[in-house]
Motif scaffolding. Structure first.
Motif, PDB file in Angstrom:
ATOM      1  N   MET A 208       1.061  -1.110  -0.151  1.00 27.78           N
ATOM      2  CA  MET A 208       0.153  -0.016   0.056  1.00 27.78           C
ATOM      3  C   MET A 208       0.990   1.214   0.033  1.00 27.78           C
ATOM      4  O   MET A 208       0.509   2.346  -0.415  1.00 27.78           O
ATOM      5  N   CYS A 209       2.000   1.191   0.527  1.00 29.95           N
ATOM      6  CA  CYS A 209       2.954   2.217   0.716  1.00 29.95           C
ATOM      7  C   CYS A 209       3.367   2.773  -0.858  1.00 29.95           C
ATOM      8  O   CYS A 209       3.655   4.017  -0.768  1.00 29.95           O
TER       9      CYS A 209
ATOM     10  N   CYS B  31       0.934   5.279  -2.001  1.00 32.07           N
ATOM     11  CA  CYS B  31       0.066   5.966  -1.100  1.00 32.07           C
ATOM     12  C   CYS B  31      -0.171   7.360  -1.101  1.00 32.07           C
ATOM     13  O   CYS B  31       0.880   8.306  -1.469  1.00 32.07           O
TER      14      CYS B  31
ATOM     15  N   LEU C  44      -0.490   9.411   1.023  1.00 28.66           N
ATOM     16  CA  LEU C  44       0.104  10.400   1.777  1.00 28.66           C
ATOM     17  C   LEU C  44       1.667  10.032   1.808  1.00 28.66           C
ATOM     18  O   LEU C  44       2.544   9.898   2.717  1.00 28.66           O
TER      19      LEU C  44
ATOM     20  N   GLY D 288       3.613   8.118   0.935  1.00 29.96           N
ATOM     21  CA  GLY D 288       4.430   6.859   0.563  1.00 29.96           C
ATOM     22  C   GLY D 288       5.923   7.053   1.294  1.00 29.96           C
ATOM     23  O   GLY D 288       6.569   6.158   1.086  1.00 29.96           O
TER      24      GLY D 288
ATOM     25  N   CYS E 296       2.406  10.770   6.531  1.00 25.00           N
ATOM     26  CA  CYS E 296       2.033   9.235   6.803  1.00 25.00           C
ATOM     27  C   CYS E 296       1.394   8.860   8.183  1.00 25.00           C
ATOM     28  O   CYS E 296       1.965   9.644   9.211  1.00 25.00           O
ATOM     29  N   PHE E 297       0.527   7.893   8.251  1.00 23.63           N
ATOM     30  CA  PHE E 297      -0.111   7.658   9.602  1.00 23.63           C
ATOM     31  C   PHE E 297       1.018   7.277  10.873  1.00 23.63           C
ATOM     32  O   PHE E 297       0.691   7.427  11.987  1.00 23.63           O
ATOM     33  N   LEU E 298       1.883   6.527  10.213  1.00 24.19           N
ATOM     34  CA  LEU E 298       2.800   6.011  11.175  1.00 24.19           C
ATOM     35  C   LEU E 298       3.803   7.106  11.885  1.00 24.19           C
ATOM     36  O   LEU E 298       4.088   7.091  13.128  1.00 24.19           O
TER      37      LEU E 298
ATOM     38  N   CYS F 246      -0.556   1.970  10.977  1.00 21.23           N
ATOM     39  CA  CYS F 246      -1.024   1.641   9.453  1.00 21.23           C
ATOM     40  C   CYS F 246      -0.436   0.314   9.002  1.00 21.23           C
ATOM     41  O   CYS F 246       0.793   0.213   9.109  1.00 21.23           O
TER      42      CYS F 246
ATOM     43  N   GLY G 160      -0.349  -0.665   6.031  1.00 21.98           N
ATOM     44  CA  GLY G 160       0.041  -0.347   4.693  1.00 21.98           C
ATOM     45  C   GLY G 160       1.195  -1.013   4.096  1.00 21.98           C
ATOM     46  O   GLY G 160       1.334  -1.898   3.022  1.00 21.98           O
ATOM     47  N   PRO G 161       2.473  -0.956   4.942  1.00 19.72           N
ATOM     48  CA  PRO G 161       3.758  -1.748   4.446  1.00 19.72           C
ATOM     49  C   PRO G 161       3.417  -3.252   4.368  1.00 19.72           C
ATOM     50  O   PRO G 161       4.346  -3.602   3.545  1.00 19.72           O
TER      51      PRO G 161
ATOM     52  N   ILE H  23      -7.501   4.971   3.425  1.00 15.55           N
ATOM     53  CA  ILE H  23      -6.510   6.343   3.636  1.00 15.55           C
ATOM     54  C   ILE H  23      -6.926   7.435   2.872  1.00 15.55           C
ATOM     55  O   ILE H  23      -7.071   8.645   3.589  1.00 15.55           O
TER      56      ILE H  23
HETATM   57  S1  SF4 Z   1       2.536   3.310   6.258  1.00 12.83           S
HETATM   58 FE1  SF4 Z   1       0.275   3.746   5.569  1.00 12.83          FE
HETATM   59  S2  SF4 Z   1       0.174   5.992   5.740  1.00 12.83           S
HETATM   60 FE2  SF4 Z   1       1.985   5.398   5.687  1.00 12.83          FE
HETATM   61  S3  SF4 Z   1       2.896   5.410   3.561  1.00 12.83           S
HETATM   62 FE3  SF4 Z   1       2.243   3.317   3.997  1.00 12.83          FE
HETATM   63  S4  SF4 Z   1       0.137   2.980   3.414  1.00 12.83           S
HETATM   64 FE4  SF4 Z   1       0.690   5.171   3.360  1.00 12.83          FE
END
Ligand code: SF4
Ligand code: SF4
Length: 255
Positions: free
Chosen positions: A142-143, A146, A148, A150, A179-181, A187, A189-190, A201
């Motif tokens: 997902m990153c 992303c 946000l 990425g 990024c949410f983290l 998140c 996503g990784p 997101i």
């Molecule tokens: S951890 Fe989540 S918010 Fe951060 S880049 Fe990856 S998918 Fe996007």
């Protein structure tokens, strides 16, 4: 000759079946194929020989194992429809119920992940099946794309202490592209396959991992990832992080 299809539900909420029926292209799918068994909307009682079986839901009782073995014998191709069927799914949160992916018992030809699979993915998968092609899923996380940025960057000095932003702190990517983290919000996503066009997101919420991993075992991926981030004490104790979309048996040892 039209492809003969069966669509079967095991344990789950029937959300994947509802998603199929709600698709814009469902009427064309019905027209271009011959659905010979679909108890959700028809009275047909027997599972007959077919080209494709779509199986929704996880295995939670022994009789379902016999059922999917029978389906495997009768279907040329079998696909796990949704994350319950592919990984065990949301029932994995239960301490009393079993929740296993169908691939624990039979060979499968592919998965259509998601809880439920998002409409674009599901529609594209059905079109590919009608065209007698294999399902192809993204091999990126997902990153990679992303909204946000990425850019996870260094997060080892940030404490991850929450699963979601507070209601009054939900923002859209156009307003806040961090990024949410980096905001201290978990998140997944990784370790999650990019199949949904970042639907959560884009709506201001982190990814909970419903699409599952690119590689098979969701929980060991989650455990490896979570061991790299600085989880708060409370989150370390919260087992739902690991078990929401996968078989809990694999993750119980995490500390
Ligand atoms: S951890 Fe989540 S918010 Fe951060 S880049 Fe990856 S998918 Fe996007
Ligand atoms: S962002 Fe994550 S949790 Fe949300 S639909 Fe996509 S894969 Fe599922």
């Amino acid at each position: 000759m039209k492809l003969e299809i069966i669509i079967v539900s095991l344990s789950g909420c029937s959300g994947c079946i509802s998603s199929i029926i709600s698709l814009d292209i469902f009427p064309q799918f019905v027209e271009k194929t011959k659905i010979i068994y679909f108890p959700f909307i028809s009275d047909e009682e027997k599972i007959l020989d077919c080209d494709i079986a779509l199986i929704e839901g996880c295995i939670s009782i022994p009789s379902q194992v016999e059922r999917i073995k029978e389906i495997r014998k009768k279907a040329k191709n079998v696909y796990a429809l949704g994350s319950c069927s592919a990984f065990g799914g949301i029932l994995s949160l239960s301490r009393k119920k079993n929740a296993e992916p169908i691939s624990n018992y039979i060979e499968i030809d592919g998965i259509i992940p998601g809880c439920p699979p998002p409409p674009n993915l599901l529609g594209n998968c059905l079109i590919r099946l009608v065209e007698r092609k294999n399902i192809i899923l993204s091999e990126k996380n997902m990153c990679a794309a992303c909204p946000l940025k990425g850019d996870i960057g260094a997060i080892d000095n940030i404490e991850i202490n929450s699963l979601n932003p507070n209601l009054d702190e939900i923002t859209f990517p156009e307003e806040n592209s961090e990024c949410f983290l980096k905001r201290g919000i978990l998140c997944l996503g990784p370790i999650t396959r990019d199949i949904c066009e970042h639907i959560c997101i884009k709506n201001g919420l982190p990814c909970e991992g419903c699409a599952g991993p690119i590689f098979r075992d969701f929980t060991s991926n989650a455990v490896n990832f979570l061991s790299l981030v600085n989880l708060s004490k409370n989150l370390k104790k919260y087992r739902g992080i690991f078990y929401r979309f996968s078989n809990p048996k694999f993750g119980r040892e995490y500390k």
